[in-house]
Motif scaffolding. Structure first.
Motif, PDB file in Angstrom:
ATOM      1  N   LEU A  13      -1.457  47.065  16.486  1.00 37.97           N
ATOM      2  CA  LEU A  13      -0.347  46.193  16.870  1.00 37.97           C
ATOM      3  C   LEU A  13       0.686  46.954  17.699  1.00 37.97           C
ATOM      4  N   LYS A  14       0.901  48.215  17.350  1.00 37.00           N
ATOM      5  CA  LYS A  14       1.819  49.020  18.173  1.00 37.00           C
ATOM      6  C   LYS A  14       1.312  50.457  18.262  1.00 37.00           C
ATOM      7  N   SER A  15       1.736  51.128  19.312  1.00 33.02           N
ATOM      8  CA  SER A  15       1.163  52.449  19.605  1.00 33.02           C
ATOM      9  C   SER A  15       2.090  53.587  19.229  1.00 33.02           C
ATOM     10  N   SER A  16       3.340  53.256  18.821  1.00 32.20           N
ATOM     11  CA  SER A  16       4.341  54.320  18.712  1.00 32.20           C
ATOM     12  C   SER A  16       3.937  55.449  17.780  1.00 32.20           C
ATOM     13  N   ASN A  17       3.148  55.135  16.756  1.00 28.17           N
ATOM     14  CA  ASN A  17       2.780  56.193  15.804  1.00 28.17           C
ATOM     15  C   ASN A  17       1.382  56.755  16.014  1.00 28.17           C
ATOM     16  N   PHE A  18       0.763  56.469  17.141  1.00 25.33           N
ATOM     17  CA  PHE A  18      -0.589  57.001  17.369  1.00 25.33           C
ATOM     18  C   PHE A  18      -0.550  58.525  17.305  1.00 25.33           C
ATOM     19  N   PRO A  19      -1.502  59.137  16.612  1.00 25.48           N
ATOM     20  CA  PRO A  19      -1.590  60.593  16.696  1.00 25.48           C
ATOM     21  C   PRO A  19      -1.915  60.993  18.143  1.00 25.48           C
ATOM     22  N   PRO A  20      -1.474  62.178  18.569  1.00 23.18           N
ATOM     23  CA  PRO A  20      -1.623  62.556  19.981  1.00 23.18           C
ATOM     24  C   PRO A  20      -3.059  62.447  20.484  1.00 23.18           C
ATOM     25  N   GLU A  21      -4.040  62.716  19.592  1.00 25.04           N
ATOM     26  CA  GLU A  21      -5.437  62.693  20.070  1.00 25.04           C
ATOM     27  C   GLU A  21      -5.908  61.286  20.461  1.00 25.04           C
ATOM     28  N   PHE A  22      -5.169  60.231  20.033  1.00 29.53           N
ATOM     29  CA  PHE A  22      -5.572  58.871  20.389  1.00 29.53           C
ATOM     30  C   PHE A  22      -4.790  58.312  21.569  1.00 29.53           C
ATOM     31  N   ALA A  23      -3.743  59.031  21.957  1.00 27.38           N
ATOM     32  CA  ALA A  23      -2.833  58.476  22.966  1.00 27.38           C
ATOM     33  C   ALA A  23      -3.571  58.056  24.238  1.00 27.38           C
ATOM     34  N   GLU A  24      -4.591  58.835  24.620  1.00 32.18           N
ATOM     35  CA  GLU A  24      -5.311  58.556  25.873  1.00 32.18           C
ATOM     36  C   GLU A  24      -6.369  57.479  25.713  1.00 32.18           C
ATOM     37  N   SER A  25      -6.911  57.351  24.496  1.00 29.00           N
ATOM     38  CA  SER A  25      -8.101  56.507  24.344  1.00 29.00           C
ATOM     39  C   SER A  25      -7.839  55.199  23.603  1.00 29.00           C
ATOM     40  N   ALA A  26      -6.611  55.035  23.058  1.00 31.21           N
ATOM     41  CA  ALA A  26      -6.340  53.819  22.278  1.00 31.21           C
ATOM     42  C   ALA A  26      -5.141  53.088  22.832  1.00 31.21           C
ATOM     43  N   THR A  27      -5.117  51.781  22.587  1.00 29.15           N
ATOM     44  CA  THR A  27      -3.956  50.980  22.978  1.00 29.15           C
ATOM     45  C   THR A  27      -3.672  49.968  21.867  1.00 29.15           C
ATOM     46  N   SER A  28      -2.685  49.135  22.085  1.00 34.75           N
ATOM     47  CA  SER A  28      -2.288  48.172  21.055  1.00 34.75           C
ATOM     48  C   SER A  28      -1.812  46.889  21.737  1.00 34.75           C
ATOM     49  N   ILE A  29      -1.714  45.821  20.945  1.00 34.55           N
ATOM     50  CA  ILE A  29      -1.221  44.565  21.525  1.00 34.55           C
ATOM     51  C   ILE A  29       0.208  44.786  22.042  1.00 34.55           C
ATOM     52  N   GLY A  30       1.002  45.521  21.253  1.00 32.93           N
ATOM     53  CA  GLY A  30       2.391  45.788  21.657  1.00 32.93           C
ATOM     54  C   GLY A  30       2.469  46.498  22.995  1.00 32.93           C
ATOM     55  N   ALA A  31       1.635  47.528  23.157  1.00 34.28           N
ATOM     56  CA  ALA A  31       1.678  48.302  24.403  1.00 34.28           C
ATOM     57  C   ALA A  31       1.214  47.457  25.585  1.00 34.28           C
ATOM     58  N   GLU A  32       0.270  46.573  25.353  1.00 33.66           N
ATOM     59  CA  GLU A  32      -0.289  45.794  26.467  1.00 33.66           C
ATOM     60  C   GLU A  32       0.569  44.591  26.841  1.00 33.66           C
ATOM     61  N   THR A  33       1.376  44.092  25.878  1.00 36.65           N
ATOM     62  CA  THR A  33       2.141  42.860  26.166  1.00 36.65           C
ATOM     63  C   THR A  33       3.650  43.101  26.154  1.00 36.65           C
ATOM     64  N   ASN A  34       4.052  44.323  25.745  1.00 38.30           N
ATOM     65  CA  ASN A  34       5.480  44.639  25.578  1.00 38.30           C
ATOM     66  C   ASN A  34       6.141  43.827  24.477  1.00 38.30           C
ATOM     67  N   LYS A  35       5.334  43.269  23.576  1.00 44.19           N
ATOM     68  CA  LYS A  35       5.900  42.517  22.446  1.00 44.19           C
ATOM     69  C   LYS A  35       5.093  42.862  21.205  1.00 44.19           C
ATOM     70  N   ILE A  36       5.764  43.073  20.091  1.00 42.73           N
ATOM     71  CA  ILE A  36       5.023  43.291  18.852  1.00 42.73           C
ATOM     72  C   ILE A  36       4.612  41.917  18.320  1.00 42.73           C
TER      73      ILE A  36
END
Ligand code: BTN
Length: 248
Positions: free
Chosen positions: A133-156
């Motif tokens: 749902l949101k990317s803010s707490n992704f561990p650094p190793e996922f930052a490049e390979s994962a996304t979230s609805i929040g990151a893609e739409t700018n809305k949680i």
């Protein structure tokens, strides 16, 4: 299909709890959902990062009366349902990476873990779905390979609305699956939504070999067909592939 939703604030894993409930005889349609998982599980024994309120962590118990050979299609069916919700509710353009990872803009947004268990009421299949749902707490190793609805739409997104839409879609495709020629219909729906179905250059790492080639459709149970350079067709079952990557 009737759903009963069982909510937890924190739990080890919604899949583990659903397996436990299925063993105790829980009916089809029991859903376990949690705000946080302390031991969220991914495929191949991997950890599924499950920070509090950062994802949808959800498992559903099925008691499918379908031919055993078609059981793997339940995960493909689940991926189709999630894809529709991401497109229709959030306007995203998701792709299904075989067999059942969902990507948006080439980054993983959802993973699905299906597990079968023999119970005194017959075979149960647990479908566990994790959507970021949101990317803010992704561990650094996922930052490049994962996304979230929040990151893609700018809305949680609203979790309850997402759950409602997801269960409705899930029920809809499950009915289709159980209908006449249901397995074929699910394969068609999956094929339409996945860029991996045909013509994708991939490298599949199996336990004993690595297969390079171009995808050429799926088998009746959802296994992936890969045509190698010497025109041989290799059939890859979802359970035996450790890693599948497209060749850039
Ligand atoms: C994967 O891509 O490896 C599958 C990830 C599945 C994660 C979900 S979150 C809800 C359910 N409970 C778990 O422990 N795992 C699944």
């Amino acid at each position: 299909m009737n759903f009963t939703i069982l909510r937890f604030d924190s739990i080890e894993s919604t899949n583990s709890e659903a397996l436990r409930q299925a063993k105790l005889g829980a009916d089809e349609g029991l859903c376990i959902i949690a705000n946080e998982q302390t031991k969220g599980r991914g495929r191949h024994g991997r950890v599924w990062n499950s920070e509090k309120n950062a994802g949808l962590y959800f498992s559903i118990i099925l008691r499918p009366k379908i031919e055993i050979r078609f059981l793997p299609l339940l995960t493909l069916m689940s991926a189709v349902a999630v894809t529709d919700v991401l497109r229709q509710t959030f306007g995203l353009n998701p792709d299904i990476k075989w067999a059942n990872d969902i990507h948006v803009n080439e980054k993983k947004i959802c993973g699905i873990l299906a597990e079968a268990i023999e119970t005194k009421k017959g075979l149960a299949v647990i479908v566990g779905i994790g959507i970021n749902l949101k990317s803010s707490n992704f561990p650094p190793e996922f930052a490049e390979s994962a996304t979230s609805i929040g990151a893609e739409t700018n809305k949680i997104p609203n979790l309850e609305k997402l759950l409602e839409n997801l269960t409705a879609k899930f029920a809809n495709y499950y009915e289709i699956f159980k209908s006449e020629n249901g397995a074929e219909k699910i394969r068609q729906q999956w094929t339409r939504r996945s860029s991996y179905a045909f013509g994708k250059e991939v490298r599949a790492v199996l336990t004993n070999e690595t297969v390079y080639g171009k995808t050429c459709g799926i088998e009746e149970n959802g296994a992936l067909r890969i045509q190698t350079e010497n025109r041989e067709i290799k059939i890859i079952q979802a359970g035996e592939v450790e890693m599948l990557r497209k060749i850039p």
